[in-house]
Design a protein around this motif. Sequence first.
Motif, short mmCIF file in Angstrom:
data_model
loop_
_atom_site.label_atom_id
_atom_site.label_comp_id
_atom_site.label_asym_id
_atom_site.label_seq_id
_atom_site.Cartn_x
_atom_site.Cartn_y
_atom_site.Cartn_z
N PRO A 35 3.48 6.01 2.98
CA PRO A 35 3.87 4.60 3.11
C PRO A 35 5.20 4.35 3.80
N ASP A 36 6.11 5.33 3.82
CA ASP A 36 7.39 5.12 4.49
C ASP A 36 7.40 5.66 5.92
N VAL A 37 6.24 6.18 6.39
CA VAL A 37 6.13 6.70 7.76
C VAL A 37 5.41 5.69 8.66
N ALA A 38 4.19 5.30 8.26
CA ALA A 38 3.40 4.36 9.06
C ALA A 38 2.26 3.82 8.21
N PRO A 39 1.78 2.62 8.50
CA PRO A 39 0.73 2.01 7.68
C PRO A 39 -0.69 2.28 8.17
N PHE A 40 -0.87 3.15 9.17
CA PHE A 40 -2.19 3.31 9.78
C PHE A 40 -3.12 4.18 8.94
N ALA A 41 -4.41 3.80 8.95
CA ALA A 41 -5.45 4.57 8.29
C ALA A 41 -6.61 4.76 9.26
N GLY A 42 -7.32 5.86 9.12
CA GLY A 42 -8.45 6.13 10.00
C GLY A 42 -9.57 6.84 9.29
N MET A 43 -10.80 6.57 9.73
CA MET A 43 -11.98 7.28 9.29
C MET A 43 -12.81 7.63 10.51
N GLU A 44 -13.71 8.60 10.34
CA GLU A 44 -14.48 9.07 11.50
C GLU A 44 -15.46 8.01 11.96
N ASN A 45 -16.09 7.32 11.02
CA ASN A 45 -16.96 6.21 11.37
C ASN A 45 -16.83 5.16 10.29
N TRP A 46 -17.45 4.02 10.52
CA TRP A 46 -17.28 2.89 9.61
C TRP A 46 -18.62 2.31 9.21
N PRO A 59 -4.95 3.14 -1.20
CA PRO A 59 -4.03 2.74 -2.26
C PRO A 59 -4.05 1.22 -2.44
N ALA A 60 -3.99 0.79 -3.69
CA ALA A 60 -3.96 -0.64 -3.99
C ALA A 60 -2.60 -1.23 -3.62
N GLN A 61 -2.63 -2.48 -3.21
CA GLN A 61 -1.42 -3.25 -2.90
C GLN A 61 -0.55 -2.57 -1.84
N ARG A 62 -1.23 -1.94 -0.91
CA ARG A 62 -0.55 -1.41 0.27
C ARG A 62 -1.32 -1.86 1.51
N ARG A 63 -0.66 -2.53 2.40
CA ARG A 63 -1.31 -2.98 3.62
C ARG A 63 -1.64 -1.79 4.52
N MET A 64 -2.90 -1.69 4.92
CA MET A 64 -3.35 -0.60 5.76
C MET A 64 -3.76 -1.16 7.12
N VAL A 80 -7.92 -9.65 4.17
CA VAL A 80 -7.63 -9.43 5.59
C VAL A 80 -6.40 -10.26 5.95
N HIS A 81 -5.31 -9.60 6.29
CA HIS A 81 -4.08 -10.30 6.66
C HIS A 81 -4.08 -10.69 8.13
N LEU A 82 -4.76 -9.89 8.96
CA LEU A 82 -4.72 -10.14 10.40
C LEU A 82 -5.82 -9.35 11.08
N THR A 83 -6.47 -9.96 12.06
CA THR A 83 -7.26 -9.20 13.04
C THR A 83 -6.88 -9.74 14.41
N VAL A 84 -6.68 -8.84 15.35
CA VAL A 84 -6.25 -9.26 16.68
C VAL A 84 -6.69 -8.19 17.68
N VAL A 225 -5.44 -4.83 6.45
CA VAL A 225 -6.21 -5.13 5.24
C VAL A 225 -5.45 -4.63 4.02
N GLU A 226 -5.83 -5.14 2.85
CA GLU A 226 -5.16 -4.75 1.62
C GLU A 226 -6.14 -4.84 0.46
N LYS A 227 -6.05 -3.86 -0.43
CA LYS A 227 -6.84 -3.88 -1.68
C LYS A 227 -5.92 -4.26 -2.82
N HIS A 228 -6.32 -5.24 -3.57
CA HIS A 228 -5.53 -5.65 -4.73
C HIS A 228 -5.98 -4.88 -5.96
#
Length: 230
Positions: A35-46, A59-64, A80-84, A225-228
């Motif tokens: 969390p103190d390096v970067a907020p990016f997350a990735g998966m191979e497919n969706w 992780p809950a309550q962490r913006r990814m 969803v906080h933002l899509t652009v 995005v964020e999970k509460h």
Amino acid sequence: MHPLGNSLANPVWHALGTVQQHLNAGSQQLRFFAPDVAPFAGMENWDAAALHHFEANIPAQRRMYLMQETPVTIPSTLQVHLTVPLYQMICVDFQPTFQEHTLIPLTEEHIPQMLALTALTKPGPFLAQTIHFGSYVGVFDGERLVAMGGERLKVPGFTEVSAICTHPDYRGWHLARYILSQVSQQIINRGEVPFLHSLTTNEPALKVYQQLGYRLNRDIFFAIVEKHSG
């Protein structure tokens, strides 16, 4: 598209599985940075199964931050906080601009100034340990950091240029163009191809990137995005 550029369609996933796997704070199936390096997350497919795993294990309550070519249908249970849309650009015909300013390598002693400058200029996420990506440089006016930039995601053969920003008081000095040129040059000197991401609406920046030899590689889906908890 560059023949080796397929990994750039899903750069977070590939970076955390190859060159930057030492920075993976997640698992092999769901990769993300600390969390103190970067907020990016990735998966191979969706697909549906992957989305279920993502929702259950982030992780809950962490913006990814999600950044990839394939748009993601985000479950309604996630906020969803933002899509652009973003443009991904790669350097194919480098036309650098060099100036007489002195570039200073930035180290941990400069983190407070780096955090202040990126908070002011908002070039993208920059956190207390983002400097661990390495190769950040800055221009100083006396003791004051007035412009900076560096590297972020790395996949075999490609390195992303990131956090290029200039203090508002120093706009018009073409410092961002100069730093982008220098960071791109150091990537090219390693035998790699520089790439970057930009808002599709940032026309002044896009013009500079094109003048320096960057060309559109693909459209990128970006979401926060964020999970509460509970």
